[in-house]
Design an enzyme around this catalytic site. Sequence first.
Site, PDB file in Angstrom:
ATOM      1  N   HIS F  15       0.848  -1.195   0.000  1.00  0.00           N
ATOM      2  CA  HIS F  15       0.000   0.000   0.000  1.00  0.00           C
ATOM      3  C   HIS F  15       0.884   1.246   0.000  1.00  0.00           C
ATOM      4  CE1 HIS F  15      -0.488   1.345   4.517  1.00  0.00           C
ATOM      5  NE2 HIS F  15       0.737   0.968   4.296  1.00  0.00           N
ATOM      6  N   CYS F  34       5.430   7.314   4.217  1.00  0.00           N
ATOM      7  CA  CYS F  34       4.324   6.380   3.952  1.00  0.00           C
ATOM      8  C   CYS F  34       3.647   6.668   2.620  1.00  0.00           C
ATOM      9  CB  CYS F  34       3.291   6.422   5.080  1.00  0.00           C
ATOM     10  SG  CYS F  34       3.970   5.847   6.646  1.00  0.00           S
ATOM     11  N   HIS F  38       4.954   0.744  -0.312  1.00  0.00           N
ATOM     12  CA  HIS F  38       5.693  -0.198   0.532  1.00  0.00           C
ATOM     13  C   HIS F  38       4.725  -1.326   0.902  1.00  0.00           C
ATOM     14  CE1 HIS F  38       3.761   2.638   3.319  1.00  0.00           C
ATOM     15  NE2 HIS F  38       3.812   1.693   4.233  1.00  0.00           N
ATOM     16  N   HIS F  40       3.282  -4.567   4.066  1.00  0.00           N
ATOM     17  CA  HIS F  40       3.247  -5.085   5.432  1.00  0.00           C
ATOM     18  C   HIS F  40       2.812  -6.553   5.464  1.00  0.00           C
ATOM     19  CE1 HIS F  40       3.761  -1.109   7.147  1.00  0.00           C
ATOM     20  NE2 HIS F  40       2.736  -0.646   6.476  1.00  0.00           N
ATOM     21  N   ASP F  78      -4.942 -10.440   0.180  1.00  0.00           N
ATOM     22  CA  ASP F  78      -3.653 -11.122   0.321  1.00  0.00           C
ATOM     23  C   ASP F  78      -2.882 -11.108  -1.002  1.00  0.00           C
ATOM     24  OD1 ASP F  78      -1.645 -12.599   1.611  1.00  0.00           O
ATOM     25  OD2 ASP F  78      -2.465 -14.486   0.838  1.00  0.00           O
ATOM     26  N   HIS F  79      -1.612 -10.723  -0.925  1.00  0.00           N
ATOM     27  CA  HIS F  79      -0.768 -10.609  -2.108  1.00  0.00           C
ATOM     28  C   HIS F  79      -1.389  -9.665  -3.137  1.00  0.00           C
ATOM     29  CE1 HIS F  79       1.390 -13.911  -0.227  1.00  0.00           C
ATOM     30  NE2 HIS F  79       2.383 -13.660  -1.031  1.00  0.00           N
ATOM     31  N   GLU F 123      -0.596  -3.238  11.410  1.00  0.00           N
ATOM     32  CA  GLU F 123       0.303  -3.069  10.255  1.00  0.00           C
ATOM     33  C   GLU F 123       1.680  -3.627  10.587  1.00  0.00           C
ATOM     34  OE1 GLU F 123       0.387   1.062   9.260  1.00  0.00           O
ATOM     35  OE2 GLU F 123      -1.173   0.839   7.744  1.00  0.00           O
TER      36      GLU F 123
END
Lengths: 135, 135, 135, 135, 135, 135
Positions: F15, F34, F38, F40, F78-79, F123
């Site tokens: 995100h 942010c 990047h 998490h 996810d992914h 996060e």
Amino acid sequence: MTVLVGRRESFNAAHQLCDPDLSDDENRRLFGKCANLHGHNYVLEVVVAGDVDPATGYVLDLKLLSDLMASQVIRDVDHRNLNTDVPWLKGCVPTAENLAQAIWERLRPELPDGLLRSVRIWETDKNWAQVGDGA
Amino acid sequence: MTVLVGRRESFNAAHQLCDPDLSDDENRRLFGKCANLHGHNYVLEVVVAGDVDPATGYVLDLKLLSDLMASQVIRDVDHRNLNTDVPWLKGCVPTAENLAQAIWERLRPELPDGLLRSVRIWETDKNWAQVGDGA
Amino acid sequence: MTVLVGRRESFNAAHQLCDPDLSDDENRRLFGKCANLHGHNYVLEVVVAGDVDPATGYVLDLKLLSDLMASQVIRDVDHRNLNTDVPWLKGCVPTAENLAQAIWERLRPELPDGLLRSVRIWETDKNWAQVGDGA
Amino acid sequence: MTVLVGRRESFNAAHQLCDPDLSDDENRRLFGKCANLHGHNYVLEVVVAGDVDPATGYVLDLKLLSDLMASQVIRDVDHRNLNTDVPWLKGCVPTAENLAQAIWERLRPELPDGLLRSVRIWETDKNWAQVGDGA
Amino acid sequence: MTVLVGRRESFNAAHQLCDPDLSDDENRRLFGKCANLHGHNYVLEVVVAGDVDPATGYVLDLKLLSDLMASQVIRDVDHRNLNTDVPWLKGCVPTAENLAQAIWERLRPELPDGLLRSVRIWETDKNWAQVGDGA
Amino acid sequence: MTVLVGRRESFNAAHQLCDPDLSDDENRRLFGKCANLHGHNYVLEVVVAGDVDPATGYVLDLKLLSDLMASQVIRDVDHRNLNTDVPWLKGCVPTAENLAQAIWERLRPELPDGLLRSVRIWETDKNWAQVGDGA
């Protein structure tokens, strides 16, 4: 350059440390409270080591390693009693040491020669046993 | 087949990194804020390695190892000031490195020859020191 | 819709549980081994609660909260002796309960009215104290 | 007596496993869902090994090691896309294996000969890759 | 100012989710693989809430709470089969929900009125059950 | 007696905190580093609260809750890149606060009235956001 790769999976199992050929008293003397049936959230860490494939950037696709751990180990031990339910643990006291050795023997023939580096089993956050030199 | 076995215990202690033969300024220059008295939730991991006893499935009864860690180390350092309260740490700056070495020397003579593989001390989740090849 | 936001920071400090107006024996009776100087890797968790700003998606910019925790708390307690080095802890036994209360009083006036929800201090993985209803 | 010292730092980064010279279908076949852009809270552990300086009790001042990890690695990869934003990762698929190798090459020339023992990267709590023999 | 205090203890136990009045098939339908005997590293967290005693800085001496958790709960369940070995769990399916409720009933009469705030049981890192409002 | 039950699942996503209607400079001013892409290892914890079914000992079969979390949330995030790949996150800055709110809205209609108690998103180990009163 050799690179090591580690993968952890978990399973929940019951066990008790006892030798069925010994008396209850003898088992209690050898194993203390661990002679009682109890259980753990086990963690299994498998380490492989080898060259990195320049095409994929992988030593070994972790999907393959994870699938192997599932098919050779996890599906047999998860939500089971290690003393009675697992054919490949028959005849051994299911200590962490014996579990690590048995899992090593289950995984080694399924992996390319020399790839398997170590197998570690945590019974709790405070104790573990390992076969192989690991990392 | 050699099997490694690890055991973790924790203790809470105060320390400061300073050499009593140096000035405050010199200690500040060498050790920065670590020259101030502070403390940690230390974790001690001891690894032994050997053959598995076929009768018990153990390399070493972890109860024995845990008792040894308690009597030789934990009871002396838990809820103590490492700079002043521990006879076997006298004369050394209580860094993680020196702690690991001193604990190795405390444990080695108490264990069968060749059994002790490594001693690791975590000061925090982010840093540790270790004597021996470990696992 | 009210949203809660939590932030954790850590610090390493020494402390001992003792009342300087009592004798050593009395402190030992009240506080046991905690009357000795020792230390911890403390974790501080602060929770704020409020509406989400539609422009930023934040209840509060965590950079601001983190800076506030640093300036009001962490820089005073990190690598310090809580019994002697922290002006705003003078006169209280530095239990986790008293730490949580003192930190609440340090942070509340610095935050918009009603935003601070709870302050929790972990001394170890096994024990903590908290002021406020938290989450 | 050789002592090993480990230091962990973390960073948050995005990556996807894909070879820009291959088709989307081929990347999907090789890398599965990891071919999608996603991200991790990476943990980097660097281990050094050497003699303990009798003056300081250090193998290496961890402040120096931490600063080196920051300047050579963390500032380049934290809050970045590993596929596009990091010059020293250009041309490699950013697997954990390739990351560990690239970080080893970044750190080795900055440290005294023979001091660097291992570099490990965790992508998640369940998988990691490592260069060097570690501990 | 009300302060909450939490204490965690762990125990290792076996259990299976089954109602002895039902058939194996019915138990399998209701509980899936959890109908098999397995086990966990359980974590028990007890939270108490009250005023801080100005003399000690404690809501409650954690030594007392820890001893109570040991005598009322841990010594009965640690290294035991929860389905057969624990008198105060007889007649209930040993889910985390029922465990939390039974432990609440064990601890409440032993503590001053209104002090007990919550009881939480983790079966694994991924699931827990709780009685009371907690924190 | 009301019992709370919590379940954790994890997912890996990319995100960046940016408002597409703002300039890069403005996004940088609001969100700092942010604003860069990047990622998490997110953890999602969902808490439900209700009476325990005397037949099963469950508030809610965790298999059902886990399946719901998978079908309503995990398989979508996810992914994935949370800024571009998730229809039900379109139009919001993917902060932890907005994620928690969006996941609450995804899960509430799928659960019996009043059962959902809270939704929390971590996060990193150091920060989280939560909707609902939790536990």
